[in-house]
Design a protein around this motif. Structure first.
Motif, PDB file in Angstrom:
ATOM      1  N   PRO A 379      35.399  41.790   8.946  1.00 35.69           N
ATOM      2  CA  PRO A 379      34.107  41.627   8.286  1.00 35.69           C
ATOM      3  C   PRO A 379      33.223  42.852   8.474  1.00 35.69           C
ATOM      4  CG  PRO A 379      34.714  39.619   9.408  1.00 35.69           C
ATOM      5  CD  PRO A 379      35.768  40.626   9.753  1.00 35.69           C
ATOM      6  N   ALA A 380      33.217  43.469   9.665  1.00 29.95           N
ATOM      7  CA  ALA A 380      32.329  44.623   9.895  1.00 29.95           C
ATOM      8  C   ALA A 380      32.733  45.765   8.944  1.00 29.95           C
ATOM      9  CB  ALA A 380      32.430  45.075  11.337  1.00 29.95           C
ATOM     10  N   ALA A 381      34.027  46.111   8.911  1.00 34.94           N
ATOM     11  CA  ALA A 381      34.485  47.206   8.055  1.00 34.94           C
ATOM     12  C   ALA A 381      34.190  46.907   6.598  1.00 34.94           C
ATOM     13  CB  ALA A 381      35.987  47.414   8.240  1.00 34.94           C
ATOM     14  N   ARG A 382      34.366  45.676   6.202  1.00 34.59           N
ATOM     15  CA  ARG A 382      34.225  45.321   4.784  1.00 34.59           C
ATOM     16  C   ARG A 382      32.767  45.323   4.339  1.00 34.59           C
ATOM     17  NH1 ARG A 382      35.742  44.258   1.482  1.00 34.59           N
ATOM     18  NH2 ARG A 382      36.710  42.350   0.931  1.00 34.59           N
ATOM     19  N   VAL A 383      31.863  44.899   5.238  1.00 32.69           N
ATOM     20  CA  VAL A 383      30.450  44.870   4.861  1.00 32.69           C
ATOM     21  C   VAL A 383      29.925  46.284   4.691  1.00 32.69           C
ATOM     22  CG1 VAL A 383      28.136  44.271   5.652  1.00 32.69           C
ATOM     23  CG2 VAL A 383      29.970  42.596   5.784  1.00 32.69           C
TER      24      VAL A 383
END
Ligand code: GLY
Length: 387
Positions: A379-383
């Motif tokens: 989620p962190a990388a994608r956001v």
């Protein structure tokens, strides 16, 4: 005409549990199975029935090679890993449940009907080679030897020998029995409305009918497919939208052995004799209505490939909602909120990616280390990468 009836399950909801999985599709149920296998107490909360979103109507193609778009794509790598894991994952589920999932790995024929199709498939063959995969070009005569009911007008086909299919409905039944067989609980008709930190863990709030309630847990996994944005939580915004797919089931055919694909249609023959014909890709929100146009387009395209379908019985027209993010990649992994994980946005690849998502996420949850294959989807990388 028969329609799919999602599985109903009425296990009691405890006050406290180790892990709550929000969503009873193939992703949520596979995660529940892997976590239960690791000794965690799991509770699946599903807003409707098991497999009522995308999984219950999907064709179940296992096609990372056919659907590969970029040779370095992390999605292709995750898909290939998941395909490798399929036989042992299915065996483990079947060993507990006793219910076969009808996994078949006879390969996919990507059929060229025109010269344009042929050029596109030869380009795809280049990508497959760079992925280290053997994808064989067959001329029309060789294709017809393998599948004599295909139209004699085809130009040839690319044969992706490693690919195959699973029956998602059988797999959902098997997963449901396996999760419960391992002591997990599954409750349908139980929409989750909110997840928030509380009492040293997470509090999952929702309702069953008109009765509101909450469950305390150490771990919550949001795996609600196209409905993921309906759950309020302090994690990152996921922005998952439904992409409607219409799909047909024919019976009385017995015309094919392999999964057969063309640019505008795919055909998936089940061991039972059923032939699945899919699928439209429509931006119509949660519109549940099948349309005459989609049925006519799918049957027309299927008939150009396999003229004999004319005499098959049209058993079912179904609508499903693929969960799509803005860049069409899934979001899988831990959020910045302790104990809160997500596994959603699998779009066209939920069935294929179920074993890898479940095994790698369960490993992440139990060890605290994100597997490298999951890093691009965290989620962190994608956001941060989100347009
Ligand atoms: N994976 C096939 C589809 O989404 O139609």
């Amino acid at each position: 005409m028969e329609q799919w009836n999602p599985i109903q399950s009425h296990d009691p909801i405890p006050d406290r549990v180790g892990a709550v999985i929000v969503g009873g599709g193939i992703i949520g149920m596979s995660i529940a199975f892997e976590m239960a296998r690791r000794g965690l107490q799991v509770l699946v909360l599903e807003r409707d029935g098991i497999g009522s979103g995308a999984s219950g109507v999907s064709a179940g193609m296992l096609a990372p090679v056919s659907e590969a778009e970029h040779e370095t794509s992390p999605l292709a790598r995750l898909g290939l890993h998941s395909l490798d894991r399929y036989p042992s994952f299915v065996r483990a589920v079947e060993d507990v449940s006793g219910i076969p999932c009808d996994l078949r790995l006879e390969g996919t024929l990507l059929v060229a009907r025109t010269r344009d199709d042929e050029a596109e498939l030869l380009h795809l063959q280049g990508i497959q080679r760079r992925l280290g995969l053997v994808a064989e070009w067959l001329d029309a005569r060789e294709v017809l030897q393998r599948e004599p009911h295909l139209s004699p007008r085809i130009h040839g086909a690319l044969f992706a020998a490693r690919e195959g299919q699973v029956d998602p409905r059988a797999m959902l039944r098997s997963l449901h029995a396996a999760v419960r067989g391992l002591g997990g609980r599954v409750r349908t008709g139980a929409p989750v409305e909110r997840i928030e930190p509380g009492r040293g863990g997470l509090v999952v709030q929702g309702r069953v009918g008109d009765v509101r309630g909450s469950v305390w847990c150490e771990v919550a996994v949001l795996a609600a497919g196209a409905w993921s944005d309906a759950v309020r939580h302090p994690g990152p915004a996921l922005r998952v939208r439904p992409v409607k797919g219409q799909i047909l089931r024919l019976t009385g055919c017995g015309l094919l052995r392999h999964v057969v694909r063309a640019p505008d249609v795919y055909l998936v023959p089940r061991s039972s004799g059923e032939l699945v014909v899919g699928a439209t890709v429509e931006e119509r929100g949660f519109d549940p209505h099948p349309t005459a146009g989609a049925v006519s387009d799918l049957l027309w395209a299927a008939r150009l490939l396999v003229p004999g379908i004319y005499d098959c019985a049209l058993q079912e027209v179904a609508v499903g909602f693929r969960p799509a993010t803005r860049d069409a990649l899934p979001v899988i992994g831990p959020t910045h909120v302790p104990g809160l994980y997500v596994a959603t946005g699998h779009f066209r690849h939920g069935v294929l990616l179920a074993p890898a998502t479940a095994e790698l996420l369960a490993e992440t949850i139990t060890t605290g280390r994100v597997h490298p294959l999951l890093e691009p989807f965290s989620p962190a990388a994608r956001v941060e990468a989100r347009p």
